[in-house]
Design a protein around this motif. Structure first.
Motif, mmCIF file in Angstrom:
data_model
loop_
_atom_site.group_PDB
_atom_site.id
_atom_site.type_symbol
_atom_site.label_atom_id
_atom_site.label_comp_id
_atom_site.label_asym_id
_atom_site.label_seq_id
_atom_site.Cartn_x
_atom_site.Cartn_y
_atom_site.Cartn_z
ATOM 1 N N GLY A 224 -44.090 40.902 53.269
ATOM 2 C CA GLY A 224 -45.284 40.405 52.586
ATOM 3 C C GLY A 224 -46.320 39.797 53.503
ATOM 4 N N GLY A 225 -45.896 39.240 54.636
ATOM 5 C CA GLY A 225 -46.853 38.677 55.578
ATOM 6 C C GLY A 225 -47.331 37.293 55.182
ATOM 7 N N LEU A 226 -48.202 36.748 56.028
ATOM 8 C CA LEU A 226 -48.684 35.384 55.846
ATOM 9 C C LEU A 226 -49.499 35.208 54.578
ATOM 10 N N GLU A 227 -50.266 36.239 54.192
ATOM 11 C CA GLU A 227 -51.106 36.110 53.009
ATOM 12 C C GLU A 227 -50.269 35.830 51.766
ATOM 13 N N LYS A 228 -49.191 36.582 51.603
ATOM 14 C CA LYS A 228 -48.343 36.381 50.426
ATOM 15 C C LYS A 228 -47.566 35.068 50.513
ATOM 16 N N ILE A 229 -47.162 34.682 51.728
ATOM 17 C CA ILE A 229 -46.479 33.400 51.887
ATOM 18 C C ILE A 229 -47.428 32.257 51.510
ATOM 19 N N ALA A 230 -48.657 32.310 51.990
ATOM 20 C CA ALA A 230 -49.639 31.270 51.667
ATOM 21 C C ALA A 230 -49.904 31.213 50.176
ATOM 22 N N GLN A 231 -50.055 32.381 49.537
ATOM 23 C CA GLN A 231 -50.330 32.413 48.106
ATOM 24 C C GLN A 231 -49.162 31.856 47.313
ATOM 25 N N HIS A 232 -47.950 32.177 47.739
ATOM 26 C CA HIS A 232 -46.777 31.680 47.019
ATOM 27 C C HIS A 232 -46.653 30.162 47.163
ATOM 28 N N LEU A 233 -46.884 29.646 48.369
ATOM 29 C CA LEU A 233 -46.842 28.201 48.568
ATOM 30 C C LEU A 233 -47.922 27.503 47.747
ATOM 31 N N HIS A 234 -49.095 28.129 47.661
ATOM 32 C CA HIS A 234 -50.179 27.555 46.857
ATOM 33 C C HIS A 234 -49.782 27.496 45.387
ATOM 34 N N GLU A 235 -49.189 28.563 44.878
ATOM 35 C CA GLU A 235 -48.770 28.580 43.475
ATOM 36 C C GLU A 235 -47.650 27.575 43.220
ATOM 37 N N PHE A 236 -46.777 27.406 44.209
ATOM 38 C CA PHE A 236 -45.673 26.465 44.047
ATOM 39 C C PHE A 236 -46.157 25.022 44.086
ATOM 40 N N ALA A 237 -46.912 24.671 45.118
ATOM 41 C CA ALA A 237 -47.342 23.284 45.313
ATOM 42 C C ALA A 237 -48.587 22.943 44.516
ATOM 43 N N GLN A 238 -49.312 23.977 44.023
ATOM 44 C CA GLN A 238 -50.568 23.774 43.307
ATOM 45 C C GLN A 238 -51.535 22.927 44.136
ATOM 46 N N GLN A 239 -51.543 23.248 45.432
ATOM 47 C CA GLN A 239 -52.457 22.623 46.382
ATOM 48 C C GLN A 239 -53.005 23.715 47.284
ATOM 49 N N PRO A 240 -54.219 23.532 47.819
ATOM 50 C CA PRO A 240 -54.718 24.505 48.791
ATOM 51 C C PRO A 240 -53.812 24.582 50.009
ATOM 52 N N ILE A 241 -53.636 25.786 50.543
ATOM 53 C CA ILE A 241 -52.770 26.019 51.704
ATOM 54 C C ILE A 241 -53.594 26.706 52.788
ATOM 55 N N LEU A 242 -53.456 26.229 54.017
ATOM 56 C CA LEU A 242 -54.138 26.823 55.152
ATOM 57 C C LEU A 242 -53.114 27.054 56.254
ATOM 58 N N LEU A 243 -52.900 28.309 56.641
ATOM 59 C CA LEU A 243 -51.972 28.639 57.714
ATOM 60 C C LEU A 243 -52.742 28.808 59.014
ATOM 61 N N LEU A 244 -52.223 28.215 60.069
ATOM 62 C CA LEU A 244 -52.900 28.204 61.359
ATOM 63 C C LEU A 244 -52.112 28.980 62.402
ATOM 64 N N LYS A 245 -52.839 29.556 63.352
ATOM 65 C CA LYS A 245 -52.216 30.165 64.524
ATOM 66 C C LYS A 245 -51.859 29.063 65.523
ATOM 67 N N GLU A 246 -51.161 29.455 66.587
ATOM 68 C CA GLU A 246 -50.748 28.468 67.577
ATOM 69 C C GLU A 246 -51.932 27.826 68.284
#
Length: 288
Positions: A224-246
């Motif tokens: 699924g990649g980072l996009e789906k992981i971010a979306q799932h975390l957003h739906e779970f936590a009901q908070q905005p999620i921002l994934l960062l590179k190193e």
């Protein structure tokens, strides 16, 4: 009887709960940081020179559930805890965001036959299915129910069905949290979930933690990649999620679309610098 009192309680005053959202930090692999209401996550999958093996990504997901579920929620259930953990996804907070730190002692749903609610002791979450309210009394308006529940010192109200503007105004005037529930679960199912969170917090969080781990693992296994992981975390936590590179640059995000352009810019500008992120990462225990 439109003049009946849904709770059988007299008017009682209630103080305004002072809102206080504590910053939350959690991680997926390397870095996590929270500024204001935004949770910032860095994934170990983001590498500038190579892709992270799938097994490493799965391992990196393990600390996420511990930080997100255990650090985020403390020892007593509050309105915000219930909003984030027990209410179904797509629940909307319509009013009362300043009262989210108020404790919740129990949950009770409106019955379609008298008495509408059991004896209320205060600080309950009242769940209302508008179909049940119409069956109880076709003439009863939701705004009157809101005012009566406020006098009974209820902590918050969650409504399944249409919320009239007059009910929203009544909730705002009473400074009481008002949620609109989606139709995905019945009110009785939501009531049981909230009560379990209140009486068996550790067990409930352990179950949700395991569920989140399994879901994130499945997303990774499915590519699924980072996009789906971010979306799932957003739906779970009901908070905005921002994934960062190193290097601290944004890889992807979820939940920012609903914010205004100024608010999005404010949140992005609130990101800590690269050195601060690395210093935070150095204090975190590695995934086992």
């Amino acid at each position: 009887n439109p003049n009946s009192n849904p709770t059988g309680r007299g008017d009682q005053s209630t103080g305004r709960a002072e809102a206080r959202k504590s910053p939350t930090c959690f991680s997926i692999g390397v870095i996590a940081h929270c500024a204001s209401a935004l949770d910032f996550v860095q994934s170990a999958q983001c590498r500038s020179h190579r892709r992270t093996p799938k097994t490493q990504l799965l391992s990196s997901l393990m600390p996420a559930r511990r930080h997100l579920l255990c650090t985020m929620y403390k020892s007593s259930a509050t309105i915000e805890d219930i909003y984030r953990l027990a209410l179904p996804p797509d629940t909307r907070l319509l009013a009362g965001d300043e009262t989210l730190n108020r404790p919740v002692s129990w949950a009770c749903s409106l019955r379609p036959s008298p008495p509408a609610f059991p004896k209320l002791d205060g600080n309950e979450l009242a769940l209302i299915d508008m179909d049940d309210l119409r069956q109880l009394d076709p003439q009863m308006r939701l705004d009157r129910v809101v005012r009566t529940l406020h006098s009974a010192r209820i902590a918050a109200i969650a409504v399944q069905g249409t919320v009239a503007p007059t009910a929203l105004d009544a909730a705002r005037a009473a400074q009481i949290a008002l949620f609109q529930l989606p139709g995905t679960l019945s009110v009785s199912q939501i009531e049981r979930a909230v009560i379990r969170l209140i009486v068996d917090r550790s067990g409930y969080i352990a179950q949700r933690s395991a569920d989140l781990q399994r879901e994130l693992n499945q997303i990774a296994l499915d590519g699924g990649g980072l996009e789906k992981i971010a979306q799932h975390l957003h739906e779970f936590a009901q908070q905005p999620i921002l994934l960062l590179k190193e290097d601290g640059q944004r890889a992807t995000s979820a939940g920012l679309d609903g914010a205004s352009e100024g608010r999005r810019e404010q949140l992005v500008n609130a990101l800590p610098n690269r050195m601060a992120l690395r210093s935070w990462a150095a204090t975190q225990s590695p995934a086992k």
